[in-house]
Design a protein around this motif. Structure first.
Motif, PDB file in Angstrom:
ATOM      1  N   ASN A   1       0.841  -1.190   0.000  1.00 55.07           N
ATOM      2  CA  ASN A   1       0.000   0.000   0.000  1.00 55.07           C
ATOM      3  C   ASN A   1       0.885   1.253   0.000  1.00 55.07           C
ATOM      4  OD1 ASN A   1       0.905   0.264   2.636  1.00 55.07           O
ATOM      5  ND2 ASN A   1      -1.120   0.444   3.531  1.00 55.07           N
ATOM      6  N   PRO A   2       0.300   2.456  -0.125  1.00 59.75           N
ATOM      7  CA  PRO A   2       1.130   3.667  -0.192  1.00 59.75           C
ATOM      8  C   PRO A   2       2.022   3.872   1.025  1.00 59.75           C
ATOM      9  CG  PRO A   2      -1.077   4.137  -0.993  1.00 59.75           C
ATOM     10  CD  PRO A   2      -1.122   2.743  -0.440  1.00 59.75           C
ATOM     11  N   GLN A   3       1.662   3.296   2.167  1.00 55.73           N
ATOM     12  CA  GLN A   3       2.493   3.419   3.374  1.00 55.73           C
ATOM     13  C   GLN A   3       3.594   2.364   3.428  1.00 55.73           C
ATOM     14  OE1 GLN A   3      -1.071   3.567   3.561  1.00 55.73           O
ATOM     15  NE2 GLN A   3      -0.691   5.753   3.323  1.00 55.73           N
ATOM     16  N   GLY A   4       3.637   1.480   2.436  1.00 59.14           N
ATOM     17  CA  GLY A   4       4.695   0.488   2.366  1.00 59.14           C
ATOM     18  C   GLY A   4       4.392  -0.837   3.038  1.00 59.14           C
ATOM     19  N   HIS A   5       3.183  -1.030   3.536  1.00 60.45           N
ATOM     20  CA  HIS A   5       2.835  -2.296   4.180  1.00 60.45           C
ATOM     21  C   HIS A   5       2.613  -3.382   3.128  1.00 60.45           C
ATOM     22  CE1 HIS A   5       2.501  -0.464   8.087  1.00 60.45           C
ATOM     23  NE2 HIS A   5       1.588   0.391   7.669  1.00 60.45           N
ATOM     24  N   GLY A   6       3.228  -4.539   3.334  1.00 61.19           N
ATOM     25  CA  GLY A   6       3.006  -5.681   2.463  1.00 61.19           C
ATOM     26  C   GLY A   6       1.718  -6.391   2.855  1.00 61.19           C
ATOM     27  N   LEU A   7       0.710  -6.307   2.011  1.00 55.25           N
ATOM     28  CA  LEU A   7      -0.614  -6.844   2.341  1.00 55.25           C
ATOM     29  C   LEU A   7      -0.827  -8.251   1.796  1.00 55.25           C
ATOM     30  CD1 LEU A   7      -2.664  -3.629   1.508  1.00 55.25           C
ATOM     31  CD2 LEU A   7      -1.650  -4.297   3.700  1.00 55.25           C
ATOM     32  N   GLY A   8      -0.105  -8.598   0.779  1.00 56.28           N
ATOM     33  CA  GLY A   8      -0.264  -9.898   0.137  1.00 56.28           C
ATOM     34  C   GLY A   8       0.580  -9.917  -1.112  1.00 56.28           C
ATOM     35  N   SER A   9       0.123 -10.683  -2.124  1.00 54.67           N
ATOM     36  CA  SER A   9       0.907 -10.732  -3.345  1.00 54.67           C
ATOM     37  C   SER A   9       0.033 -11.104  -4.530  1.00 54.67           C
ATOM     38  CB  SER A   9       2.064 -11.736  -3.196  1.00 54.67           C
ATOM     39  OG  SER A   9       1.891 -12.878  -3.975  1.00 54.67           O
ATOM     40  N   LEU A  10       0.510 -10.746  -5.706  1.00 56.46           N
ATOM     41  CA  LEU A  10      -0.025 -11.287  -6.954  1.00 56.46           C
ATOM     42  C   LEU A  10       1.009 -12.300  -7.417  1.00 56.46           C
ATOM     43  CD1 LEU A  10      -2.156 -11.229  -9.215  1.00 56.46           C
ATOM     44  CD2 LEU A  10      -0.714  -9.549 -10.379  1.00 56.46           C
ATOM     45  N   CYS A  11       0.624 -13.566  -7.432  1.00 58.74           N
ATOM     46  CA  CYS A  11       1.607 -14.609  -7.705  1.00 58.74           C
ATOM     47  C   CYS A  11       1.146 -15.545  -8.818  1.00 58.74           C
ATOM     48  CB  CYS A  11       1.919 -15.410  -6.446  1.00 58.74           C
ATOM     49  SG  CYS A  11       0.516 -16.320  -5.765  1.00 58.74           S
ATOM     50  N   VAL A  12       2.125 -16.148  -9.477  1.00 59.17           N
ATOM     51  CA  VAL A  12       1.872 -17.177 -10.483  1.00 59.17           C
ATOM     52  C   VAL A  12       2.616 -18.433 -10.057  1.00 59.17           C
ATOM     53  CG1 VAL A  12       1.367 -15.635 -12.410  1.00 59.17           C
ATOM     54  CG2 VAL A  12       3.746 -16.236 -11.917  1.00 59.17           C
ATOM     55  N   ILE A  13       2.014 -19.580 -10.351  1.00 57.65           N
ATOM     56  CA  ILE A  13       2.517 -20.865  -9.860  1.00 57.65           C
ATOM     57  C   ILE A  13       2.491 -21.881 -10.996  1.00 57.65           C
ATOM     58  CG2 ILE A  13       1.949 -22.804  -8.315  1.00 57.65           C
ATOM     59  CD1 ILE A  13       0.857 -20.683  -6.339  1.00 57.65           C
ATOM     60  N   ASP A  14       3.479 -22.752 -10.998  1.00 57.80           N
ATOM     61  CA  ASP A  14       3.500 -23.855 -11.963  1.00 57.80           C
ATOM     62  C   ASP A  14       3.896 -25.124 -11.244  1.00 57.80           C
ATOM     63  OD1 ASP A  14       3.425 -25.291 -14.353  1.00 57.80           O
ATOM     64  OD2 ASP A  14       4.420 -23.685 -15.483  1.00 57.80           O
ATOM     65  N   GLN A  15       3.541 -26.267 -11.847  1.00 55.49           N
ATOM     66  CA  GLN A  15       3.867 -27.556 -11.240  1.00 55.49           C
ATOM     67  C   GLN A  15       5.130 -28.165 -11.814  1.00 55.49           C
ATOM     68  OE1 GLN A  15       0.099 -27.845 -12.288  1.00 55.49           O
ATOM     69  NE2 GLN A  15      -0.841 -28.003 -10.282  1.00 55.49           N
ATOM     70  N   LYS A  16       5.880 -27.340 -12.519  1.00 48.74           N
ATOM     71  CA  LYS A  16       7.200 -27.770 -13.005  1.00 48.74           C
ATOM     72  C   LYS A  16       8.187 -26.635 -12.799  1.00 48.74           C
ATOM     73  CE  LYS A  16       6.468 -26.386 -17.854  1.00 48.74           C
ATOM     74  NZ  LYS A  16       5.078 -25.918 -17.767  1.00 48.74           N
ATOM     75  N   PRO A  17       9.466 -26.975 -12.550  1.00 52.81           N
ATOM     76  CA  PRO A  17      10.473 -25.919 -12.376  1.00 52.81           C
ATOM     77  C   PRO A  17      10.596 -25.091 -13.648  1.00 52.81           C
ATOM     78  CG  PRO A  17      11.291 -28.041 -11.610  1.00 52.81           C
ATOM     79  CD  PRO A  17      10.018 -28.313 -12.351  1.00 52.81           C
ATOM     80  N   ARG A  18      10.784 -23.789 -13.480  1.00 51.38           N
ATOM     81  CA  ARG A  18      10.901 -22.900 -14.640  1.00 51.38           C
ATOM     82  C   ARG A  18      11.357 -21.523 -14.194  1.00 51.38           C
ATOM     83  NH1 ARG A  18       5.114 -20.473 -16.300  1.00 51.38           N
ATOM     84  NH2 ARG A  18       6.577 -18.881 -16.992  1.00 51.38           N
ATOM     85  N   GLN A  19      11.366 -20.579 -15.119  1.00 48.33           N
ATOM     86  CA  GLN A  19      11.747 -19.207 -14.851  1.00 48.33           C
ATOM     87  C   GLN A  19      10.721 -18.270 -15.481  1.00 48.33           C
ATOM     88  OE1 GLN A  19      15.602 -19.080 -16.733  1.00 48.33           O
ATOM     89  NE2 GLN A  19      16.679 -19.650 -14.837  1.00 48.33           N
ATOM     90  N   LEU A  20      10.818 -16.998 -15.133  1.00 49.44           N
ATOM     91  CA  LEU A  20      10.088 -15.943 -15.829  1.00 49.44           C
ATOM     92  C   LEU A  20      11.063 -15.176 -16.709  1.00 49.44           C
ATOM     93  CD1 LEU A  20       7.746 -14.159 -13.225  1.00 49.44           C
ATOM     94  CD2 LEU A  20       7.095 -15.834 -14.967  1.00 49.44           C
ATOM     95  N   THR A  21      10.585 -14.721 -17.852  1.00 49.70           N
ATOM     96  CA  THR A  21      11.395 -13.805 -18.638  1.00 49.70           C
ATOM     97  C   THR A  21      11.354 -12.432 -17.957  1.00 49.70           C
ATOM     98  OG1 THR A  21       9.574 -13.030 -20.025  1.00 49.70           O
ATOM     99  CG2 THR A  21      10.733 -15.029 -20.737  1.00 49.70           C
ATOM    100  N   ALA A  22      12.286 -11.573 -18.326  1.00 54.49           N
ATOM    101  CA  ALA A  22      12.311 -10.220 -17.751  1.00 54.49           C
ATOM    102  C   ALA A  22      11.004  -9.486 -18.056  1.00 54.49           C
ATOM    103  CB  ALA A  22      13.501  -9.448 -18.302  1.00 54.49           C
TER     104      ALA A  22
END
Length: 237
Positions: free
Chosen positions: A122-143
């Motif tokens: 949030n604007p005060q810098g508190h970490g409230l949660g996340s937007l995350c992506v998950i896979d069932q195999k090892p991998r990477q994200l592109t930049a």
């Protein structure tokens, strides 16, 4: 090897209070947030995408793609680590990460291997949660995928902020409507009777129903009536 328990932020009490102000926990799905998780899943080519909110002892899912769970214990939450850092947390293979290798979400359904979570701050810098992506195999994200995930996380926070401000404006409007109605006022002491039949000083009533603050002075008429011996011409009275 025992499962590691994620630590809590030093500002945990303030963080939880900030989370409560958004009034999102345990609310129904909303298209605005579902659109964001759908885009995250598509752009990152991940079968699972979740918008999570990290509560006191649980991780609750405001929006989810490709997952049946509605929440998990906080001790099992990858996102409980994400809120501790300013940047995106990327775990390419959870079975090789000592924080998660024995996590039930890794050893059992949904068999998480890859995780990438952009913190919702949030604007005060508190970490409230996340937007995350998950896979069932090892991998990477592109930049480009990681940059897009972080942009979508900012969009989610902006949507949350709009909701919070809208609630505040609605409450303020309700207070204005209360004050613009017919109020029972004592003809002598000018006290106001509230909805429960109790009489209050006007300052107390307005302070209770609005965010107004009071300063005290004296009007010209009262000054002349109560202090006739005082020369107030220098004050324009």
């Amino acid at each position: 090897m025992p499962m590691k328990t994620p630590p809590k932020p030093e500002n945990e009490a303030a963080r939880l209070e900030a989370l409560r102000q958004y009034r999102l926990l345990d609310t129904p799905p909303e298209q605005a947030f579902d659109d964001i998780t759908t885009l995250a899943s598509t752009i990152c080519e991940a079968p699972i995408a979740i918008m999570t909110l990290v509560d006191g002892d649980r991780q609750w899912f405001k929006s989810k793609i490709g997952l049946r769970l509605a929440e998990t214990p906080r001790d099992h939450a990858f996102c409980a680590y994400t809120i501790l850092q300013p940047d995106t947390l990327v775990v390419e293979d959870a079975t090789k990460d000592e924080r998660f290798a024995w996590n039930p979400l890794v050893t059992m359904e949904p068999h998480i291997r890859f995780y990438a979570g952009a913190p919702l701050r949030n604007p005060q810098g508190h970490g409230l949660g996340s937007l995350c992506v998950i896979d069932q195999k090892p991998r990477q994200l592109t930049a480009a995928q990681q940059a897009s995930l972080e942009a979508l996380a900012r969009m989610a926070v902006n949507t949350m902020e709009l909701r919070r401000v809208s609630h505040q404006l609605a409450n303020a409007l309700a207070n204005v409507k209360t004050l613009s109605g017919l109020l029972p006022i004592c003809s002598y002491c000018h006290g106001i009777r509230d909805d429960q039949g109790y009489w209050q000083r006007v300052e107390a009533f307005i302070a209770q129903h609005t965010s107004a603050a009071f300063t005290h002075g004296i009007c010209p008429t009262c000054a002349r009536q109560h202090f006739p011996e005082v020369d107030l011409t220098h004050l324009g009275v």
